[in-house]
Motif scaffolding. Structure first.
Motif, PDB file in Angstrom:
ATOM      1  N   ASN A 161       0.863  -1.176   0.000  1.00 26.37           N
ATOM      2  CA  ASN A 161       0.000   0.000   0.000  1.00 26.37           C
ATOM      3  C   ASN A 161       0.904   1.233   0.000  1.00 26.37           C
ATOM      4  O   ASN A 161       2.129   1.109   0.073  1.00 26.37           O
ATOM      5  CB  ASN A 161      -0.966  -0.007   1.200  1.00 26.37           C
ATOM      6  N   THR A 162       0.315   2.397  -0.096  1.00 19.52           N
ATOM      7  CA  THR A 162       1.097   3.633  -0.189  1.00 19.52           C
ATOM      8  C   THR A 162       2.022   3.804   1.011  1.00 19.52           C
ATOM      9  O   THR A 162       3.200   4.150   0.855  1.00 19.52           O
ATOM     10  CB  THR A 162       0.160   4.849  -0.307  1.00 19.52           C
ATOM     11  N   THR A 163       1.528   3.532   2.209  1.00 16.87           N
ATOM     12  CA  THR A 163       2.337   3.688   3.414  1.00 16.87           C
ATOM     13  C   THR A 163       3.532   2.743   3.399  1.00 16.87           C
ATOM     14  O   THR A 163       4.653   3.134   3.723  1.00 16.87           O
ATOM     15  CB  THR A 163       1.474   3.434   4.667  1.00 16.87           C
ATOM     16  N   GLU A 220       6.246   3.751   0.786  1.00 13.61           N
ATOM     17  CA  GLU A 220       7.042   4.914   1.190  1.00 13.61           C
ATOM     18  C   GLU A 220       8.207   4.538   2.109  1.00 13.61           C
ATOM     19  O   GLU A 220       9.163   5.293   2.235  1.00 13.61           O
ATOM     20  CB  GLU A 220       6.147   5.951   1.879  1.00 13.61           C
ATOM     21  N   GLN A 266       9.827   3.581  -5.613  1.00  8.86           N
ATOM     22  CA  GLN A 266       8.516   3.866  -5.038  1.00  8.86           C
ATOM     23  C   GLN A 266       7.495   4.227  -6.113  1.00  8.86           C
ATOM     24  O   GLN A 266       6.354   3.763  -6.095  1.00  8.86           O
ATOM     25  CB  GLN A 266       8.636   4.972  -3.997  1.00  8.86           C
ATOM     26  N   ARG A 306       3.993   2.179  -6.980  1.00  5.90           N
ATOM     27  CA  ARG A 306       2.688   2.854  -6.919  1.00  5.90           C
ATOM     28  C   ARG A 306       1.883   2.610  -8.191  1.00  5.90           C
ATOM     29  O   ARG A 306       0.651   2.576  -8.158  1.00  5.90           O
ATOM     30  CB  ARG A 306       2.862   4.350  -6.660  1.00  5.90           C
ATOM     31  N   LEU A 310      -0.429  -0.368  -7.655  1.00  3.92           N
ATOM     32  CA  LEU A 310      -1.523  -0.314  -6.684  1.00  3.92           C
ATOM     33  C   LEU A 310      -2.859  -0.335  -7.429  1.00  3.92           C
ATOM     34  O   LEU A 310      -2.915  -0.034  -8.626  1.00  3.92           O
ATOM     35  CB  LEU A 310      -1.401   0.942  -5.826  1.00  3.92           C
TER      36      LEU A 310
END
Length: 95
Positions: A9-11, A14, A45, A49, A52
């Motif tokens: 996921n995005t978190t 990162e 990153q 993304r 996703l």
């Protein structure tokens, strides 16, 4: 080189290092390899993304595992070996 596994996921993305080329595996909830790819230094990153659910090349997955490589050529060679060996469901055939 270093390896790291995070939530897909995005978190989680990162938290990944961006300073070396990587081979990455998007893993299912059961830990199976759904997709293997490579990302250049500085683009790790951003590339993840794209996979996703809201990205331009969505791949279903629960976690992502990266392995940093010394060069993009070595990363691409390893990607081919992994795809041939594990035949991930979302990789295009013929690589």
């Amino acid at each position: 080189m270093g390896t790291k596994t995070v939530e897909f996921n995005t978190t989680g993305i990162e938290k990944l290092p961006n300073d070396k080329p990587v081979v990455y595996k998007i893993l299912t909830g059961h830990g199976e390899n759904a997709y293997t790819g490579v990302a250049k230094r500085g683009r790790v990153q951003e590339r993840l993304r794209e996979h996703l659910p809201t990205g331009r090349e969505p791949i279903p997955g629960a976690r992502v595992r990266i392995e940093q490589m010394p060069s993009i050529d070595e990363a691409r060679a390893k990607e081919v070996r992994i795809i041939r060996r594990s035949k991930p469901a979302h990789n295009k055939r013929g690589k």
